[in-house]
Design a protein around this motif. Structure first.
Motif, PDB file in Angstrom:
ATOM      1  N   TRP A   1      -2.101   0.737  -4.770  1.00  0.00           N
ATOM      2  CA  TRP A   1      -3.214  -0.475  -4.080  1.00  0.00           C
ATOM      3  C   TRP A   1      -2.264  -1.777  -5.535  1.00  0.00           C
TER       4      TRP A   1
ATOM      5  N   ASP B   1      -1.514   0.067   7.990  1.00  0.00           N
ATOM      6  CA  ASP B   1      -1.452   1.395   6.899  1.00  0.00           C
ATOM      7  C   ASP B   1      -1.421   2.115   5.910  1.00  0.00           C
TER       8      ASP B   1
ATOM      9  N   VAL C   1       9.208   6.510   6.232  1.00  0.00           N
ATOM     10  CA  VAL C   1       7.855   6.414   5.090  1.00  0.00           C
ATOM     11  C   VAL C   1       7.292   6.933   6.398  1.00  0.00           C
TER      12      VAL C   1
ATOM     13  N   SER D   1       6.916  -0.120  -3.635  1.00  0.00           N
ATOM     14  CA  SER D   1       7.337   2.021  -3.971  1.00  0.00           C
ATOM     15  C   SER D   1       6.604   2.697  -3.247  1.00  0.00           C
ATOM     16  N   ASP D   2       5.585   1.749  -2.622  1.00  0.00           N
ATOM     17  CA  ASP D   2       4.717   3.121  -1.869  1.00  0.00           C
ATOM     18  C   ASP D   2       4.488   2.265  -0.501  1.00  0.00           C
ATOM     19  N   PRO D   3       4.882   1.759  -0.202  1.00  0.00           N
ATOM     20  CA  PRO D   3       4.394   0.246   1.026  1.00  0.00           C
ATOM     21  C   PRO D   3       2.601   0.589   2.266  1.00  0.00           C
ATOM     22  N   SER D   4       2.541  -0.452   2.037  1.00  0.00           N
ATOM     23  CA  SER D   4       1.356  -0.851   3.018  1.00  0.00           C
ATOM     24  C   SER D   4       1.941  -1.914   3.884  1.00  0.00           C
TER      25      SER D   4
ATOM     26  N   GLY E   1      -0.483   2.174   1.815  1.00  0.00           N
ATOM     27  CA  GLY E   1      -0.193   3.227   0.969  1.00  0.00           C
ATOM     28  C   GLY E   1      -0.971   4.010  -0.016  1.00  0.00           C
ATOM     29  N   ALA E   2      -1.003   4.432  -1.007  1.00  0.00           N
ATOM     30  CA  ALA E   2      -1.760   5.678  -1.925  1.00  0.00           C
ATOM     31  C   ALA E   2      -1.602   4.298  -2.953  1.00  0.00           C
TER      32      ALA E   2
ATOM     33  N   ALA F   1      -3.824   6.447   2.913  1.00  0.00           N
ATOM     34  CA  ALA F   1      -2.880   7.640   2.414  1.00  0.00           C
ATOM     35  C   ALA F   1      -3.444   9.304   2.359  1.00  0.00           C
TER      36      ALA F   1
ATOM     37  N   THR G   1       1.329  -2.195  -6.302  1.00  0.00           N
ATOM     38  CA  THR G   1       2.115  -2.511  -5.493  1.00  0.00           C
ATOM     39  C   THR G   1       1.672  -4.168  -5.081  1.00  0.00           C
TER      40      THR G   1
ATOM     41  N   ARG H   1       4.154   9.531   7.716  1.00  0.00           N
ATOM     42  CA  ARG H   1       3.207   9.319   7.923  1.00  0.00           C
ATOM     43  C   ARG H   1       2.843   9.894   9.109  1.00  0.00           C
TER      44      ARG H   1
END
Length: 528
Positions: free
Chosen positions: A342, A337, A417, A359-362, A339-340, A102, A345, A421
């Motif tokens: 961890w 990729d 998203v 909410s903050d996908p990887s 997200g911030a 991120a 998630t 990025r």
């Protein structure tokens, strides 16, 4: 080891995925007359294909490790990758993955220890590179301790771990290594940078659990991913199944596509014949069933009650103009990729109840044409490439969402998203030809709408996993990711071999050395 009693001359295998084809080849090599029945119009199962107007794309798994197990299945009938029809060429990927974080930093993952050490030192300094070496060593010792006696072995009972000397010795090795502690704790105690920690713990998701809860024994998965190498076959992952199927029919086995099994008919506690949708009934001495755990009832096999399923995934397949993809911040076959977030998630997608979308996908991005230029396609003079994006999500037990309605909207969110990025053009120029969601997997009969089957909790792992010698029948054997040894391409191939051993006994199925000591040599690497 318990095996099928009585004659086993005629064996029917239900399903032509990797586990079914592996079982069929090992059984054919052992002298059985084998018929494989597949309801789809192609082989591969979870490692199959989608066919569109001017291209094909892998429909499932895109990460291949331990390719020696493909060689092993072919060797059962006296063939190898070069002599099979169609022949199979498997190349190492270097890097295996390209991770992007991120904060905009990135790291390439190499299986070669020296090259990886230099990469870690570049990104995080020489002290972290030394710590990486220590972690790699520990992961390797865990893998070697468990491979022969746990991953590549059948269990009749959990007591096998103490009453069989070889298994007892392996168990003691794992205890001494601390492999029954938490994987996340061990990795974070060894490494210092949280970004690097993610690269050696995200694989716990494959096992259906968060890194903070995963046992150290699952360190075998990141070891396979990061140390034993990730590979890709010419033509795509689907070519592995096509080569195995060709080897089967070339050496006397039968394969029937578009043939659906409706039920197995029993008499005296044994499967006697397999009934097909077209009205035929095929007699048998034994049956290997590779159906998902969520579909076993229709075959008269009783799945365990109270199974906890792994998280699921949303996967979009399609094409993107090469001129757009070439501007993206990472140029790699596999890009993770991150997200911030961890820990949050995993908390969102792995609980048994109350799961929700990340909410903050990887995300996992797959661009196979970067390794196999033959996969590019031309449209109106412009070059396009096949592309897939995978987003982990909760299964239907933990979040019974209305995916038929939600799926397209969620995909638009994910692409937005990625656009933010730096993957410019992906939101508007990615032509999606197929969107798979938990509803897709549910409609295919998969447990809780997940392609990753039962989670690898302690009570669902090793000798505690659903056994491959089916309860209630003397001659029905299970194979596939829901049974021994578990989820993944190498484990599916092993599962087929273990099922074959249940049918004909260990002595008629050739045993090979652990792939940790049998490395595929290659002077040239496919560089992304």
């Amino acid at each position: 080891m318990r095996t099928v009693a009585g004659p086993v001359n005629r064996v029917i295998v239900v399903g032509a995925g990797l586990s079914g084809l592996s079982a069929a080849l090992h059984l054919t090599g052992a002298g059985c007359s084998v018929t494989v029945l597949e309801r789809a119009d192609h082989v591969g199962g979870r490692v199959g294909r989608y066919r569109f107007d001017d291209y094909e794309i892998d429909s499932g798994a895109t990460v291949l490790t331990l390719p020696e197990l493909v060689d092993d299945a072919l060797a059962a009938v006296g063939l190898d990758a070069a002599s099979a029809d169609p022949p199979l060429r498997i190349r190492p990927l270097s890097p295996a993955y390209h991770a992007r974080f991120a904060d905009g930093s990135d790291l390439r993952v190499f299986s070669d220890p020296d090259r990886m050490s230099r990469e870690v030192a570049r990104a995080y300094g020489p002290e972290e590179a030394a710590r990486y070496r220590r972690l790699r060593d520990w992961l390797g010792r865990v893998f070697r301790a468990e491979y022969e006696q746990f991953l590549a072995a059948n269990f009749d009972s959990p007591l096998d771990m103490v009453r069989i000397p070889e298994k007892r010795a392996a168990l003691l090795d794992l205890i001494r290594l601390g492999a029954f502690g938490r994987l996340g704790d061990r990795v974070s105690r060894t490494l210092r940078d949280p970004r690097l920690t993610r690269l050696f713990t995200f694989q716990a998701l494959y096992a259906g659990t968060a890194p903070a809860q995963a046992l150290g024994v699952y360190g075998a998965i990141p070891y396979m991913d990061t140390a034993l190498g990730v590979y890709f076959p010419d033509g795509g992952m689907r070519s592995v199944a096509e080569t195995l199927a060709g080897a089967l029919t070339a050496t006397g086995g039968r394969l029937e596509l578009e043939t659906e099994v409706t039920r197995i008919e029993y008499a005296g506690g044994r499967a006697r014949q397999v009934r097909l949708a077209d009205g035929r009934a095929l007699p048998c001495d034994a049956v290997v069933v590779t159906a998902d755990l969520g579909s076993l009832d229709r075959f008269g096999a009783r799945p365990r009650r109270g199974l906890r399923a792994s998280p699921s995934a949303v996967v979009a397949h399609g094409t993107v103009p090469a001129e757009i993809a070439e501007t993206w911040p990472v140029q790699a076959h596999h890009t993770i990729d991150f997200g911030a977030a961890w820990a949050r998630t995993f908390a969102e997608i792995t609980p048994r109840r109350g799961g929700r979308l990340m909410s903050d996908p990887s995300l996992l991005l797959t661009r196979p044409a970067l390794s196999d230029a033959g996969l590019y396609l031309s449209r109106g003079g412009a070059r396009y490439e096949p592309f897939s994006v995978l987003a982990p999500c909760p299964n239907l037990d933990s979040a019974p969402l209305e995916w038929d309605r939600l799926g397209p909207a969620y995909l638009r969110e994910l692409l937005a998203v990625l656009e933010g990025r730096g993957y410019h053009g992906i939101a508007t120029r990615f032509d999606v030809d197929r969107l798979d969601t938990p509803a897709t997997w549910r409609d295919q009969g998969m447990l809780a709408g997940t392609p990753f089957s039962a989670a690898h909790l302690f009570r669902q792992t090793g000798p505690f996993r659903t056994r491959n010698l089916a309860r209630g029948s003397a001659n029905v054997v299970l194979a596939g990711c829901g049974t021994t040894p578990g989820v993944g391409v190498p484990t599916a191939l092993l599962s087929g071999k273990l099922a074959a051993q249940r049918v004909v006994g260990e002595n008629r199925v050739v045993r090979t050395r652990a792939p940790a000591t049998v490395r595929r040599a290659s002077a040239t690497e496919a560089v992304n």
